[in-house]
Design an enzyme around this catalytic site. Structure first.
Site, short mmCIF file in Angstrom:
data_model
loop_
_atom_site.label_atom_id
_atom_site.label_comp_id
_atom_site.label_asym_id
_atom_site.label_seq_id
_atom_site.Cartn_x
_atom_site.Cartn_y
_atom_site.Cartn_z
N VAL A 258 46.72 34.69 44.28
CA VAL A 258 45.54 34.72 43.41
C VAL A 258 45.55 35.96 42.54
O VAL A 258 46.15 36.98 42.88
CB VAL A 258 44.24 34.65 44.24
CG1 VAL A 258 44.14 33.34 45.01
CG2 VAL A 258 44.13 35.83 45.19
N GLU A 259 44.88 35.85 41.41
CA GLU A 259 44.90 36.90 40.40
C GLU A 259 44.40 38.25 40.93
O GLU A 259 44.80 39.30 40.45
CB GLU A 259 44.06 36.46 39.20
CG GLU A 259 44.27 37.26 37.94
CD GLU A 259 43.56 36.66 36.75
OE1 GLU A 259 43.39 37.38 35.75
OE2 GLU A 259 43.19 35.48 36.80
N TYR A 260 43.57 38.22 41.93
CA TYR A 260 43.03 39.45 42.53
C TYR A 260 44.16 40.31 43.12
O TYR A 260 44.02 41.52 43.26
CB TYR A 260 42.03 39.06 43.62
CG TYR A 260 41.32 40.21 44.29
CD1 TYR A 260 40.35 40.94 43.60
CD2 TYR A 260 41.59 40.56 45.61
CE1 TYR A 260 39.68 41.99 44.21
CE2 TYR A 260 40.92 41.61 46.23
CZ TYR A 260 39.97 42.32 45.53
OH TYR A 260 39.32 43.35 46.14
N GLY A 261 45.27 39.67 43.53
CA GLY A 261 46.40 40.42 44.08
C GLY A 261 46.82 39.98 45.46
O GLY A 261 47.78 40.52 46.02
N GLN B 188 46.54 43.14 40.86
CA GLN B 188 46.69 42.14 39.81
C GLN B 188 48.00 42.36 39.05
O GLN B 188 48.69 41.39 38.70
CB GLN B 188 45.50 42.22 38.86
CG GLN B 188 45.47 41.12 37.82
CD GLN B 188 44.23 41.20 36.95
OE1 GLN B 188 44.11 42.11 36.13
NE2 GLN B 188 43.32 40.26 37.12
#
Length: 290
Positions: A54-57, A85
């Site tokens: 996910v883009e959050y990392g 990210q």
């Protein structure tokens, strides 16, 4: 034989259809929302060795609460790796992601997407959210799955702006542009499921959703849409798939009108989180993930 659900919604049908596109052992770049529902269904059914990023990392999360945005800390829960990210986007751009799921406000016959604006660039009628990570995913993922509404206005002959590249102008165009990803493989809409012809790279209708009229579907597309000679009806979600989606999203934040239900009601919002631990924990234990 699959135990198909008799009680399911259109968003649940779409999410189940996306889940079936995901293969065991793959790594997918997944956004929060309906793609998260699809990824969870795949992970907890036919693809136990599949992992999402996910883009959050976070890589490989298995949360017991519903993430509410891409930067929600819930995305880190039970993840294999909690990074940044920059790290996950770098891995994506380097070509390590097998599949990504994206959307847009407009699409053309080659699967190019617009999520930037409607109208003239310098004087748009509507300014949209923009790319986010969609261009990176469309450019670099091994393949992409597109999810979007089909309403008669967004399947267009010519995009107002190309935000995320599909097959660009047709065969060989992605390679000429230097894009490392394979481009769109499937488009799953509120009316049907589409694929791309291997020779022309043009979109064609493969499956039509139950209850959708073919002529109305074709009328909603602004080019001469090709239809598979083996056109079939979309496979319904199974009882297990629906159970998983409703366990993860009990008030239908992503699969219904849950946002409107929770709006301004902080106690209901917190209760959704608190009440999810037991059923989600039971689900994760049944899948050997807890």
């Amino acid at each position: 034989m699959s135990n198909y659900a008799k009680d399911y919604s259109l968003p649940e049908l779409m999410a189940a259809s996306v889940a079936r596109e995901i293969q065991d052992g793959e790594l997918a770049f997944i956004g929060v929302g309906m793609p998260l529902m699809a990824a969870s269904v795949a992970k907890y059914t036919h693809a136990p060795n599949f992992n999402m990023m996910v883009e959050y990392g976070a890589v490989g999360p298995a949360p017991r609460r519903l993430p509410m945005c891409v930067n929600c800390a819930v995305n880190n829960e039970r993840s294999y790796y909690a990074g940044t990210q920059r790290e996950v986007m770098g891995a994506q751009q380097a070509g390590f992601v097998d599949v990504g799921c994206i959307s847009g406000a407009q699409i053309d016959k080659f699967g190019n997407l617009n999520s930037t604006l409607i109208g003239d660039y310098h004087a748009p009628k509507v300014r949209l959210a923009g790319s986010g990570g969609a261009n990176d995913i469309a450019s670099s993922a091994g393949r992409t799955i597109i999810m979007m509404r089909q309403d008669g206005r967004n399947f267009v002959e010519k995009l107002d702006y190309i935000t995320s590249p599909g097959h660009l102008t047709g065969p060989g165009a992605r390679q000429k542009a230097g894009l490392v990803g394979g481009g769109p493989q499937a488009v799953i809409t509120t009316m049907g499921i589409y694929r791309f012809d291997e020779e022309t790279c043009e979109m064609y209708l493969e499956k039509i959703h139950p209850g959708v009229d073919l002529e109305k579907l074709k009328a909603s597309v602004k080019w001469d849409l090709q239809v598979s000679p083996n056109l079939s009806e979309t496979e319904p979600p199974t009882e297990e798939q629906v159970m998983i989606m409703r366990t993860l999203d009990p008030v239908a934040v992503y699969l219904g009108n849950g946002r409107a239900v929770l709006a301004g009601d902080f106690e209901a919002f917190m209760a959704m989180y608190e009440n999810s631990y037991e059923p989600m924990g039971a689900l994760l234990r049944s899948k050997g993930l807890l």
